[in-house]
Scaffold this active site. Structure first.
Site, PDB file in Angstrom:
ATOM      1  CD  GLN A  16     -25.798 138.883 121.657  1.00 49.48           C
ATOM      2  OE1 GLN A  16     -25.136 138.790 120.631  1.00 49.48           O
ATOM      3  NE2 GLN A  16     -26.178 140.040 122.144  1.00 49.48           N
ATOM      4  N   GLY A  36     -26.391 125.848 117.988  1.00 49.98           N
ATOM      5  CA  GLY A  36     -25.764 127.063 118.530  1.00 49.98           C
ATOM      6  C   GLY A  36     -26.686 127.695 119.565  1.00 49.98           C
ATOM      7  CG  ASP A  67     -23.677 125.597 121.600  1.00 45.97           C
ATOM      8  OD1 ASP A  67     -24.287 126.647 121.356  1.00 45.97           O
ATOM      9  OD2 ASP A  67     -22.419 125.527 121.567  1.00 45.97           O
ATOM     10  CE1 TYR A 124     -20.424 136.569 111.369  1.00 45.27           C
ATOM     11  CE2 TYR A 124     -20.576 138.959 111.179  1.00 45.27           C
ATOM     12  CZ  TYR A 124     -21.121 137.751 111.573  1.00 45.27           C
ATOM     13  OH  TYR A 124     -22.367 137.722 112.164  1.00 45.27           O
TER      14      TYR A 124
END
Ligand code: NAD
Ligand code: AKB
Length: 297
Positions: free
Chosen positions: A14, A10, A36, A144
């Site tokens: 961000q 990943g 990624d 989440y």
């Protein structure tokens, strides 16, 4: 002992971009492999190795770990809160299967360390609103938040049962300027700066008085690396550590921006993300989650 070789999964996101760059400074460019599902972030181009990888494909992940002699994994691939509420099955599937794939491989290959971030999203409306302690009522109501809380228990389980050295932090919303955020409820706190610079106005998807816990990205990166560099004997929490920064509302951040850009204006058009916030996600009132400083151990 041979030098550590790190896989960041990943890495185009961000946190991934800045964490990969910080790890490359410490371990050397060649020893930190960015990976990624999507293409490499331009900021990482030319700074070290990159592989295209789907964390859901356990076999391919396992092959990469063996082929590249990986000794540490930083798992950052996840679906965040806002995107998660739009597609709960996808969020649960990626957030759980990705973590279990990594923990299984870490156990089988006897990796030195694994890092996996949790979130303030584990806290719900029944958690204490001020100075939320490490051990407290935790009743998340977003997919989440539920996936993060379940993930914390899996981390603890793999540590207790199989000795996997997995470490974790419950990050607040992270504010950064290098790479864009990816589908969270706290994203407004990044967008607002870009819009202020480019348009001098911002339409906020949260109400003006929605307080959320936040942190500046370099502080989060520093906290992460300090946690990962600490001797295993000092890690007393194998679920996930609280880490506190500050809490503010859209109205307050807009007022702070107006000090630098006096003609900046903000308007409010709350959407489904307000519902996430008010339902539970991240506590729509003044709050500081965490222990009050960066000494987590
Ligand atoms: P992000 O969405 O910006 O980045 C996630 C990256 O994972 C993306 O580049 C995406 O392409 C990649 N990815 C998605 N599915 C993948 C797959 N199947 N295989 C490989 N890669 C895949 O997210 P972020 O903000 O960098 O968050 C990283 C981690 O930190 C997540 O676990 C998130 O829950 C956690 N976290 C983030 C924040 C925050 O404010 N950014 C706060 C708390 C916790
Ligand atoms: C989100 O808003 O979903 C993330 C987080 C705080 O976990 N930024």
């Amino acid at each position: 002992m041979a030098k550590d070789k790190i896989l960041v999964i990943g890495a185009s996101g961000q946190i991934g971009v800045e964490l990969t760059m910080a790890l490359r400074k410490i371990y050397g460019n060649a020893n930190v492999i960015a990976s990624d599902l999507r293409e490499q972030n331009p900021l990482l181009q030319g700074t070290g190795p990159y592989v295209s990888l789907d964390v859901m494909n356990k076999e391919m992940l396992h092959v990469q770990v063996i082929r590249q002699n990986i000794t540490q994994i930083y798992l950052l691939a996840a679906i965040l809160s806002a995107t998660g509420e739009k597609n709960p099955n996808l969020a649960w599937n990626l957030n759980m299967t990705g973590l279990l794939n990594v923990l299984d491989i870490a156990r089988e290959e006897k990796l030195h360390k694994v890092y996996w971030p949790s979130s303030i999203a584990v806290f719900g409306p029944t958690s204490p609103r001020q100075n939320c302690p490490q051990q407290t009522i935790i009743e998340p109501t977003t997919v989440y938040g539920i996936s993060k809380y379940a993930g914390e228990f899996w981390c603890n389980y793999y540590h207790q049962r199989f000795g996997v050295d997995v470490r974790s932090i419950r990050y607040p919303g992270l504010i950064s300027y290098k790479s864009a955020p990816g589908g969270g409820t706290t994203d407004y706190s990044v967008e607002i700066f870009h819009e202020a610079m480019e348009e001098k106005k911002y339409e906020c998807f949260l109400q003006e008085d929605t307080y959320l816990p936040m942190m500046y990205m370099p502080d989060a990166i520093r906290g992460t690396i300090e946690l990962m560099e600490a001797p295993a004997s000092k890690i007393s929490v194998r679920h996930s550590y609280n880490l506190s920064g500050m809490s503010f509302s859209p109205k307050e951040i807009a007022a702070a921006i107006q000090k630098h850009i006096p003609d900046f204006t903000i308007s409010y058009k709350p959407d489904y993300r307000q519902h996430i916030g008010h339902k539970a996600l991240m506590i729509p009132w003044p709050v500081t989650i965490g222990v009050g400083n960066r000494s987590m151990i």
